[in-house]
Design a protein around this motif. Structure first.
Motif, mmCIF file in Angstrom:
data_model
loop_
_atom_site.group_PDB
_atom_site.id
_atom_site.type_symbol
_atom_site.label_atom_id
_atom_site.label_comp_id
_atom_site.label_asym_id
_atom_site.label_seq_id
_atom_site.Cartn_x
_atom_site.Cartn_y
_atom_site.Cartn_z
ATOM 1 N N ALA A 9 0.484 -1.073 -0.390
ATOM 2 C CA ALA A 9 -0.002 -0.303 -0.340
ATOM 3 C C ALA A 9 0.814 1.355 -0.189
ATOM 4 C CB ALA A 9 -0.840 0.038 1.169
ATOM 5 N N ASN A 10 2.390 1.058 1.103
ATOM 6 C CA ASN A 10 2.914 2.393 0.700
ATOM 7 C C ASN A 10 3.814 2.287 -0.690
ATOM 8 O OD1 ASN A 10 1.365 2.779 3.473
ATOM 9 N ND2 ASN A 10 3.478 1.752 4.334
ATOM 10 N N TYR A 11 3.677 1.624 -0.955
ATOM 11 C CA TYR A 11 4.719 1.425 -2.727
ATOM 12 C C TYR A 11 3.968 2.351 -3.633
ATOM 13 C CZ TYR A 11 8.975 0.283 -5.179
ATOM 14 O OH TYR A 11 9.414 0.368 -6.173
ATOM 15 N N VAL A 12 2.164 2.142 -3.114
ATOM 16 C CA VAL A 12 1.860 2.266 -4.519
ATOM 17 C C VAL A 12 1.392 3.643 -4.243
ATOM 18 C CG1 VAL A 12 -1.010 2.610 -4.104
ATOM 19 C CG2 VAL A 12 -0.120 -0.002 -4.362
ATOM 20 N N ARG A 13 1.151 3.747 -3.026
ATOM 21 C CA ARG A 13 1.248 5.564 -2.987
ATOM 22 C C ARG A 13 2.245 6.357 -2.959
ATOM 23 N NH1 ARG A 13 4.671 9.407 -0.367
ATOM 24 N NH2 ARG A 13 3.446 10.772 0.438
ATOM 25 N N SER A 14 3.412 6.140 -2.907
ATOM 26 C CA SER A 14 5.069 5.934 -3.609
ATOM 27 C C SER A 14 5.128 6.163 -4.818
ATOM 28 C CB SER A 14 5.975 5.251 -2.929
ATOM 29 O OG SER A 14 5.971 5.708 -1.747
ATOM 30 N N VAL A 15 4.576 5.183 -5.915
ATOM 31 C CA VAL A 15 4.504 5.516 -7.071
ATOM 32 C C VAL A 15 4.153 6.076 -8.104
ATOM 33 C CG1 VAL A 15 4.271 3.500 -9.199
ATOM 34 C CG2 VAL A 15 5.621 2.522 -7.173
ATOM 35 N N ILE A 16 2.105 6.633 -7.276
ATOM 36 C CA ILE A 16 1.839 7.706 -8.251
ATOM 37 C C ILE A 16 2.278 8.364 -7.361
ATOM 38 C CG2 ILE A 16 0.006 8.091 -7.184
ATOM 39 C CD1 ILE A 16 -1.567 5.637 -6.617
ATOM 40 N N SER A 17 3.047 8.792 -6.413
ATOM 41 C CA SER A 17 3.193 10.284 -5.972
ATOM 42 C C SER A 17 4.258 9.680 -7.022
ATOM 43 C CB SER A 17 4.021 10.508 -4.607
ATOM 44 O OG SER A 17 4.817 11.502 -4.382
ATOM 45 N N LEU A 18 5.100 9.522 -7.463
ATOM 46 C CA LEU A 18 6.897 10.124 -8.665
ATOM 47 C C LEU A 18 6.199 9.967 -10.039
ATOM 48 C CD1 LEU A 18 7.400 7.587 -10.326
ATOM 49 C CD2 LEU A 18 8.493 6.503 -7.461
ATOM 50 N N LEU A 19 5.175 9.339 -10.147
ATOM 51 C CA LEU A 19 4.356 9.699 -11.973
ATOM 52 C C LEU A 19 3.521 11.266 -11.638
ATOM 53 C CD1 LEU A 19 1.914 6.149 -11.917
ATOM 54 C CD2 LEU A 19 4.037 6.978 -13.836
ATOM 55 N N PHE A 20 3.113 11.707 -11.075
ATOM 56 C CA PHE A 20 2.283 13.194 -10.368
ATOM 57 C C PHE A 20 3.579 14.417 -10.576
ATOM 58 C CE2 PHE A 20 -1.482 10.456 -10.495
ATOM 59 C CZ PHE A 20 -2.286 11.277 -10.756
ATOM 60 N N SER A 21 4.895 13.503 -9.765
ATOM 61 C CA SER A 21 5.737 14.386 -9.713
ATOM 62 C C SER A 21 6.289 14.454 -10.717
ATOM 63 C CB SER A 21 6.994 14.211 -8.444
ATOM 64 O OG SER A 21 7.808 15.193 -8.370
ATOM 65 N N TRP A 22 6.692 13.497 -11.222
ATOM 66 C CA TRP A 22 7.424 13.737 -13.100
ATOM 67 C C TRP A 22 6.551 14.436 -13.812
ATOM 68 C CZ3 TRP A 22 5.857 11.328 -17.449
ATOM 69 C CH2 TRP A 22 6.767 11.346 -18.522
ATOM 70 N N GLY A 23 5.104 14.372 -14.260
ATOM 71 C CA GLY A 23 4.321 14.868 -15.167
ATOM 72 C C GLY A 23 4.107 15.821 -14.445
ATOM 73 N N LEU A 24 4.404 16.626 -13.783
ATOM 74 C CA LEU A 24 4.506 18.388 -13.325
ATOM 75 C C LEU A 24 5.690 19.141 -13.630
ATOM 76 C CD1 LEU A 24 3.604 18.432 -9.800
ATOM 77 C CD2 LEU A 24 2.331 20.045 -11.370
ATOM 78 N N GLU A 25 6.641 18.511 -14.211
ATOM 79 C CA GLU A 25 8.494 18.552 -14.843
ATOM 80 C C GLU A 25 7.304 18.958 -16.517
ATOM 81 O OE1 GLU A 25 11.708 16.918 -14.351
ATOM 82 O OE2 GLU A 25 10.984 16.151 -12.240
ATOM 83 N N TYR A 26 6.323 17.686 -16.760
ATOM 84 C CA TYR A 26 6.418 18.130 -18.531
ATOM 85 C C TYR A 26 4.726 18.219 -19.190
ATOM 86 C CZ TYR A 26 10.978 15.471 -18.179
ATOM 87 O OH TYR A 26 11.791 15.059 -18.628
ATOM 88 N N ASP A 27 4.483 19.158 -17.416
ATOM 89 C CA ASP A 27 3.028 20.045 -17.827
ATOM 90 C C ASP A 27 2.090 18.822 -18.599
ATOM 91 O OD1 ASP A 27 3.601 22.084 -17.560
ATOM 92 O OD2 ASP A 27 4.268 22.451 -18.927
ATOM 93 N N TYR A 28 2.110 17.464 -17.654
ATOM 94 C CA TYR A 28 1.060 16.179 -17.632
ATOM 95 C C TYR A 28 -0.461 16.342 -16.926
ATOM 96 C CZ TYR A 28 4.316 14.269 -21.555
ATOM 97 O OH TYR A 28 5.198 14.227 -22.396
ATOM 98 N N THR A 29 0.382 16.904 -15.693
ATOM 99 C CA THR A 29 0.017 17.320 -14.159
ATOM 100 C C THR A 29 -0.048 18.255 -13.951
ATOM 101 O OG1 THR A 29 1.590 16.083 -13.389
ATOM 102 C CG2 THR A 29 -0.227 14.176 -14.436
ATOM 103 N N LYS A 30 -0.839 18.880 -13.688
ATOM 104 C CA LYS A 30 -1.026 20.469 -12.284
ATOM 105 C C LYS A 30 -0.993 20.375 -11.164
ATOM 106 C CE LYS A 30 -4.885 21.722 -15.808
ATOM 107 N NZ LYS A 30 -6.130 22.212 -16.421
#
Length: 364
Positions: A134-155
């Motif tokens: 469960a904590n790994y799921v939360r961590s991977v989602i966090s890194l996905l959205f954090s990476w997405g922020l850099e490329y404007d895929y996420t807000k």
């Protein structure tokens, strides 16, 4: 019950994997539709690295593209990025387990991901697969959205303020340090060809997979010069005589790795762990070791001993190849707890003795 053959057929659906019938009996693996092949000399069939290469090629030839603006799109973009490609094979595999678990919601629009949405996903993962996943799921989602922020895929990053699932209070420590007696018992029980990788874990705190994959070229006159597979951190350590003696005692082999199995071939993690589990079971039955012994626990053992020797966290970080000092603290925390408890109890005993002298005997 599903047989091993059926499981393998499902896992490698769309692939032709076989071994030549004539010497030198080389393995070959082809993607049926594209005829793209896997370099089996680099990716040994049915190993973790082989599975990751199969998955990479499968992703390249998927018919269905992820919908724009969805979680599936974000995962696909991230997997194709240099950031993901630089990750260690084991890390990629761990990430992929989460991506596979998220597959049922891959068409979910990114704007649907709120803090509460991620929290509910964490809770669902905990109920299904436990608090660590469960904590790994939360961590991977966090890194996905954090990476997405850099490329404007996420807000924004919806997982940023989501807490971790609590560790069950009755759960034994994972990868606990070994006692001195357990280390000696296991070393004595190990056959000669299994001792070198064990000593690499026991003395150099190498991860089991790093120890098994350590190339001969990493060893020179000055010692071992390598990098941790998980973090990429450099590790430079002198050659210890006990490891040199163990290497001299095993038959010479032509494997590119420093350590080899009884057939003179590089160890696979599954092969070594199967033998280890068999030996450990016998030692547990005889009472030579306590339950809960893991190869990964040897990293905690080295960190604990170093801390008991008075080494600071920066030194422990250097030896273990940790990316942060916080991890060095985590791995050596038992030594700190033991030292603190010992000092406290000594002082407590002294205080009791002091109070005893103040007791006035009746009649005096």
């Amino acid at each position: 019950m599903t047989t091993d053959r059926e499981k393998r057929a499902n896992k490698y659906k769309g692939w032709q994997i076989f071994r030549d019938k004539k010497p030198p009996f080389e393995w070959r693996a082809y993607h049926r539709k594209s005829r793209e092949k896997v370099d089996c000399s680099k990716f040994e069939p049915y190993t973790l690295a082989f599975d990751m290469e199969i998955h990479r090629i499968n992703e390249l030839y998927k018919v269905k593209d992820a919908k724009p603006g969805t979680l599936g799109m974000l995962i696909k973009k991230y997997r194709a990025s240099p950031r993901f490609q630089k990750r260690a094979t084991r890390t990629k595999s761990d990430y992929q387990k989460v991506f596979d678990w998220l597959k049922p919601i891959e068409d979910t629009p990114l704007e649907k991901f709120t803090r509460s949405f991620v929290a509910k996903m964490r809770d669902r993962a905990e109920m299904k697969k436990g608090f660590r996943f469960a904590n790994y799921v939360r961590s991977v989602i966090s890194l996905l959205f954090s990476w997405g922020l850099e490329y404007d895929y996420t807000k924004f990053n919806p997982a940023e303020d989501v807490g971790l699932a609590e560790r069950p209070k009755d759960l034994p420590d994972a990868n606990r340090p070994w006692t001195d007696a357990e280390r000696e018992a296991v070393l004595e029980a190990f056959p000669l060809h299994m001792r070198p990788p064990l000593l690499l874990m026991m003395f150099y705190a190498l991860d089991p997979q790093d120890a098994l994959a350590l190339p001969k070229t990493a060893v020179g006159a000055a010692g071992i010069d390598t990098r941790r597979g998980k973090t990429g951190q450099a590790v430079y350590l002198p050659f210890i005589s006990q490891l040199a003696d163990a290497m001299a005692a095993v038959p010479k082999h032509d494997a590119i790795t420093l350590c080899a199995n009884s057939r003179g071939k590089p160890w696979t993690y599954n092969g070594f762990s199967t033998n280890w589990d068999r030996i450990k079971k016998k030692l547990e039955e005889s009472g030579a070791v306590q339950p809960g012994l893991t190869l990964k626990g040897l990293r905690h053992t080295v960190a604990t001993i170093l801390r008991e020797m008075g080494m600071d966290y920066a030194t422990i970080q250097l030896v273990l190849g940790h990316a942060t000092e916080a991890m060095a603290r985590h791995y050596s925390r038992r030594a700190d707890m033991t030292a603190q408890a010992t000092v406290t109890m000594v002082n407590f005993e002294a205080e009791l003795n002091r109070r005893k002298t103040k007791v006035v005997k009746p009649g005096n």
